[in-house]
Design a protein around this motif. Sequence first.
Motif, PDB file in Angstrom:
ATOM      1  N   MET A 275     -10.774  12.883 -23.818  1.00 19.08           N
ATOM      2  CA  MET A 275      -9.728  13.770 -24.354  1.00 19.08           C
ATOM      3  C   MET A 275      -9.637  13.626 -25.872  1.00 19.08           C
ATOM      4  O   MET A 275      -9.529  14.607 -26.608  1.00 19.08           O
ATOM      5  N   LEU A 276      -9.677  12.372 -26.338  1.00 18.12           N
ATOM      6  CA  LEU A 276      -9.579  12.136 -27.783  1.00 18.12           C
ATOM      7  C   LEU A 276     -10.781  12.725 -28.514  1.00 18.12           C
ATOM      8  O   LEU A 276     -10.656  13.256 -29.625  1.00 18.12           O
ATOM      9  N   GLU A 277     -11.937  12.627 -27.873  1.00 21.66           N
ATOM     10  CA  GLU A 277     -13.139  13.209 -28.453  1.00 21.66           C
ATOM     11  C   GLU A 277     -12.958  14.711 -28.634  1.00 21.66           C
ATOM     12  O   GLU A 277     -13.262  15.268 -29.691  1.00 21.66           O
ATOM     13  N   ARG A 278     -12.432  15.357 -27.604  1.00 18.42           N
ATOM     14  CA  ARG A 278     -12.216  16.809 -27.685  1.00 18.42           C
ATOM     15  C   ARG A 278     -11.159  17.138 -28.740  1.00 18.42           C
ATOM     16  O   ARG A 278     -11.291  18.103 -29.486  1.00 18.42           O
ATOM     17  N   MET A 279     -10.110  16.288 -28.814  1.00 18.36           N
ATOM     18  CA  MET A 279      -9.047  16.549 -29.784  1.00 18.36           C
ATOM     19  C   MET A 279      -9.548  16.411 -31.221  1.00 18.36           C
ATOM     20  O   MET A 279      -9.260  17.239 -32.078  1.00 18.36           O
ATOM     21  N   PHE A 280     -10.286  15.321 -31.504  1.00 17.20           N
ATOM     22  CA  PHE A 280     -10.645  15.001 -32.893  1.00 17.20           C
ATOM     23  C   PHE A 280     -12.023  15.517 -33.292  1.00 17.20           C
ATOM     24  O   PHE A 280     -12.213  15.979 -34.409  1.00 17.20           O
ATOM     25  N   LEU A 281     -13.001  15.378 -32.387  1.00 19.45           N
ATOM     26  CA  LEU A 281     -14.381  15.758 -32.744  1.00 19.45           C
ATOM     27  C   LEU A 281     -14.670  17.195 -32.346  1.00 19.45           C
ATOM     28  O   LEU A 281     -15.639  17.782 -32.804  1.00 19.45           O
TER      29      LEU A 281
END
Length: 342
Positions: A275-281
């Motif tokens: 999820m964090l990857e999708r949010m930030f990257l």
Amino acid sequence: SVGPRTLSIMSEAQQILDPLTRAARFLVVTIDDGGESSVRELLADLSGLRRSVGFRVPGADLSCVTGIGSAAWDRLFAGPRPAELHEFPGFAGPRHQAPTTPGDLLFHIKAEAQDACFELAMAIGERLRGAATIVDETVGFRYFEQRDLLGFVDGTENPEGAFAASTALIGAEDAAFAGGSYVVVQKYLHDLEAWNALPVSEQERVIGRSKLGDYEMSDAEKPLNSHVAVNTLIDPDGTQRQILRANMPFGSVRESEFGTYYIAYAATPSVTERMLERMFLGSDEAAYDRILDFSTPITGTLFFTPPAGFLDDLPDPPTAPAVPEPAPASSGDGSLGIGTLK
Ligand code: HEM
């Protein structure tokens, strides 16, 4: 029959699965050099401390979930490690960054009453004095109808019941740690001036839900870079992957600090990290999560929350690193060099 150990596992799991409370206090702690044995003593006494404080505040439902960081694990315990315990990787996107910040222990204290949270935090702090350093303390509060300081209801789509348990708790895949969980915390600060300059209809497009009624937008209306769209994580086989969030607002008017303490439990940290990857990257669908234009994380740490019973019966400490023995003073005459006993 339900034995005491099963009961204790159920009660610890319950502390993770319990719904949001009115009050919370989050302590992130680093262990000082040589502080390991005091920390072990505190961990072993924690459930007793929680009972002592909680029993005096009937109805407060005081709970304390304890997290242990990856490096701290090896300083505290010998024996097997939770399979997926690692440092929070951090995420550096083109526009927004999620930093990694230090933390050996997390105490997620929550209750219906702030005094109960405070008293337990104080007892923990006392026991840690001289052994560990509290690097962050955040006081979370319920804001109206479970809203964050952006004004949106936060927590609606959390999994419930048996699904909450299978989302948050490790199962047979890591049998030695079944009932445990991985928890990620990030302290976000909101740019409320920029946020409040947006019309509500535009704020709704950032989140992906309506503000007053908290209804999800239809797929046709919902922008691909909205927070809800970015965090709807679907596996190739069509299964939606979830996490169990227990976010709390916090703030200081004097400091103009308005934030969300993000905290999410999962049976595997890989779901939270995707999820964090999708949010930030970003992803094929969106460059990044638009909520990040108004919210900046200033901390980020990953912990393992052991199953109940674990803290009451800690594994052995690691054996001390081999210190080379001083060479025995030799008198050259084959004696032990301890002189005579006269
Ligand atoms: C949904 C707020 C950070 C994951 C939501 C919702 C709000 C919200 C208002 C919609 C209602 C709901 O279902 O709870 C925030 C705020 C954040 C934040 C204010 C910090 C500034 C994060 C982060 C993650 C995340 C860092 C993941 C790593 C999710 C998920 C949903 C959600 C999975 C549910 C999506 C769905 O299935 O509908 N969040 N969030 N959030 N958020 Fe966040």
